[in-house]
Design a protein around this motif. Structure first.
Motif, short mmCIF file in Angstrom:
data_model
loop_
_atom_site.label_atom_id
_atom_site.label_comp_id
_atom_site.label_asym_id
_atom_site.label_seq_id
_atom_site.Cartn_x
_atom_site.Cartn_y
_atom_site.Cartn_z
N UNK A 79 -17.52 10.10 2.60
CA UNK A 79 -16.81 10.33 1.35
C UNK A 79 -15.73 11.53 1.65
N UNK A 80 -16.19 12.30 1.69
CA UNK A 80 -15.09 13.80 1.92
C UNK A 80 -14.08 13.05 2.95
N UNK A 81 -14.61 12.72 4.71
CA UNK A 81 -13.65 12.16 5.08
C UNK A 81 -12.16 11.48 4.63
N UNK A 82 -12.96 10.52 4.47
CA UNK A 82 -11.79 9.19 3.82
C UNK A 82 -11.17 9.77 2.27
N UNK A 83 -11.56 10.52 1.91
CA UNK A 83 -10.50 11.53 0.62
C UNK A 83 -9.66 11.62 1.40
N UNK A 84 -9.95 12.58 2.42
CA UNK A 84 -9.24 13.63 3.62
C UNK A 84 -8.14 13.02 3.75
N UNK A 85 -8.65 12.21 4.31
CA UNK A 85 -7.95 11.40 5.52
C UNK A 85 -6.94 10.30 4.45
N UNK A 86 -7.11 9.84 3.86
CA UNK A 86 -6.82 8.68 2.55
C UNK A 86 -6.28 8.31 1.74
N UNK A 96 0.03 -7.15 1.62
CA UNK A 96 -0.87 -7.91 0.72
C UNK A 96 -1.07 -6.88 -0.66
N UNK A 97 -0.72 -5.85 0.31
CA UNK A 97 -1.61 -4.47 -1.35
C UNK A 97 -0.36 -5.00 -2.15
N UNK A 98 1.32 -5.02 -1.80
CA UNK A 98 2.13 -4.71 -2.61
C UNK A 98 2.44 -6.10 -2.94
N UNK A 99 1.93 -7.00 -2.40
CA UNK A 99 2.09 -9.06 -3.34
C UNK A 99 0.53 -8.91 -4.46
N UNK A 100 -0.61 -8.18 -4.19
CA UNK A 100 -1.14 -7.88 -5.79
C UNK A 100 -0.74 -7.34 -6.33
N UNK A 101 -0.16 -5.38 -6.34
CA UNK A 101 0.42 -4.74 -7.18
C UNK A 101 1.83 -6.24 -8.45
N UNK A 102 2.63 -6.72 -7.28
CA UNK A 102 3.37 -7.55 -8.06
C UNK A 102 2.60 -8.69 -8.80
N UNK A 103 1.66 -9.19 -8.14
CA UNK A 103 0.81 -9.85 -8.60
C UNK A 103 0.31 -10.30 -10.49
N UNK A 104 0.30 -9.17 -10.07
CA UNK A 104 -0.97 -8.75 -11.70
C UNK A 104 -2.13 -8.34 -10.91
N UNK A 110 -4.44 4.54 4.69
CA UNK A 110 -4.33 5.63 3.71
C UNK A 110 -2.62 5.15 3.74
N UNK A 111 -1.98 4.09 4.67
CA UNK A 111 -0.72 3.28 4.77
C UNK A 111 -0.73 2.42 3.12
N UNK A 112 -1.98 2.15 2.70
CA UNK A 112 -1.54 1.38 1.66
C UNK A 112 -1.77 2.42 0.36
N UNK A 113 -2.49 3.24 0.82
CA UNK A 113 -2.85 4.35 -0.79
C UNK A 113 -0.83 5.18 -0.62
N UNK A 114 -0.27 5.06 0.05
CA UNK A 114 0.57 5.16 -0.15
C UNK A 114 1.76 4.24 -0.69
N UNK A 115 1.52 3.33 -0.53
CA UNK A 115 2.08 2.27 -0.50
C UNK A 115 2.80 1.16 -2.31
N UNK A 116 1.31 1.88 -2.83
CA UNK A 116 1.10 1.26 -4.00
C UNK A 116 0.80 2.57 -5.01
N UNK A 117 1.13 1.58 -6.48
CA UNK A 117 0.39 2.99 -7.98
C UNK A 117 -0.42 2.07 -8.01
#
Length: 341
Positions: free
Chosen positions: A230-237, A175-183, A208-215
């Protein structure tokens, strides 16, 4: 370098990595802390309070594209935006690409800065109508909606999704790929499936997988309740921004607290009785001004329960608030509860 200078350097480095300005499309945010959209909660008065407490972006309650088209009388209030709370993200929902695009075009001259499409709402009346998180079952249609809306407006478009409908159908990366490619200029990911609603722990590994997959910028959402989260989410994702929703209910100070932690390197001080009471009363006044005293006071009842959860005698206060009919009586009750003259 002195020990104090070394400590400051470590603090500044952490702040720059975790908390920093963010650009979404053409919109520049002072920081990457975002108030999430919540039906019945993130109205104009509450958004204004969260903005004043440091939220870099605030999001409106979701608005039906069909209701905009039909000029539903309740929709006009949901579309109200104040210059004092900007930048603001306006969230719409629907499943017809033509209606979504046309209504986005019709409201673009309003004072919102970013348009968001809700593809994550789990409630049955939305899901069963094919809207919200139901669109996770139909990535093709989701892409058509995003592309149509992105092509209809000049302001940035974002999309809010969940991990999938069920644990067996997780497709957030797709879904994230589709969002990116669709504008879309950014995507927010709630780390739960539709079937979870708000139960159980958010799965940050999937974010984290979404973050790694799109720009495009990825906004993490789910179980952020403190600076440590917040710190934990940043470190993990490694996400670009943090969306805070339920943890802000009755606690607009959460944004100030997180910023204080990263700017000063120390745990924030909780608001005292005077600030708590003043903030509750200010929100009540704004709600009465916006919605009328009858509705404003009644909607403030749930807000009072959130503000005072865990406080002594809060259950008794909730019972008494339910009998209040006027702002004057509400003020008297709150001041008595907090021991203020």
């Amino acid at each position: 370098m002195t020990e104090r200078a070394q400590a400051k350097e470590r603090k500044d480095g952490r702040e720059n990595a975790v908390i920093h300005p963010l650009t979404i499309g053409s919109v520049n945010l002072a920081n990457n802390l975002i108030l999430g959209p919540m039906a019945g909660v993130s109205d104009l008065p509450f958004r204004l309070l969260c903005h004043e407490q440091g939220a870099g972006l605030v999001c409106t309650e979701m608005v039906s594209a069909k209701a905009i088209a039909y000029k539903n009388r309740n929709t006009k209030e949901l579309l109200k935006v104040s210059d004092e709370e900007r930048p603001v993200s306006l969230q719409i929902f629907g499943s017809d690409p033509v209606i979504m695009a046309e209504q986005a075009r019709q409201i673009e001259d309003l004072h919102w800065d970013i348009l968001d499409i809700n593809m994550g709402c789990p409630v049955p009346k939305v899901f069963n109508n094919g809207d919200g998180s139901a669109l996770l079952r139909n990535p093709l249609l989701a892409g058509q909606i995003i592309e149509a809306v992105a092509g209809a407006i000049h302001k940035p478009l974002t999309v809010k999704i969940r991990l999938g409908v069920s644990p067996d159908t997780i497709n957030a990366v797709e879904m994230a790929h589709i969002a990116q490619e669709s504008g879309a200029a950014a995507v927010a990911v709630h780390g739960r499936t539709r079937d979870q609603f708000y139960m159980g722990a958010a799965d940050w590994e999937q974010i984290a997988r979404v973050k790694q997959a799109v720009s495009i910028p990825v906004i993490g959402n789910g179980d952020i309740k403190s600076p440590a989260d917040v710190q934990a989410m940043y470190e993990q994702t490694g996400v670009d921004a943090y969306m805070i929703a339920r943890a802000a209910q009755g606690n607009p100070w959460i944004f100030r607290q997180i910023l204080h932690f990263y700017q000063e390197g120390e745990e924030p001080v909780k608001p005292g009785p005077q600030e708590m009471c003043d903030t509750m009363l200010r929100q009540a006044r704004m709600m009465c001004d916006l919605k009328g005293e009858y509705l404003g006071i009644r909607e403030m009842r749930k807000q009072a329960a959130w503000y005072t959860a865990g406080y002594p005698r809060s259950a008794r206060l909730r019972g008494m608030v339910n009998d209040v009919e006027t702002y004057e009586d509400l003020e008297q009750l709150f001041r008595a509860y907090f021991g203020l003259s």
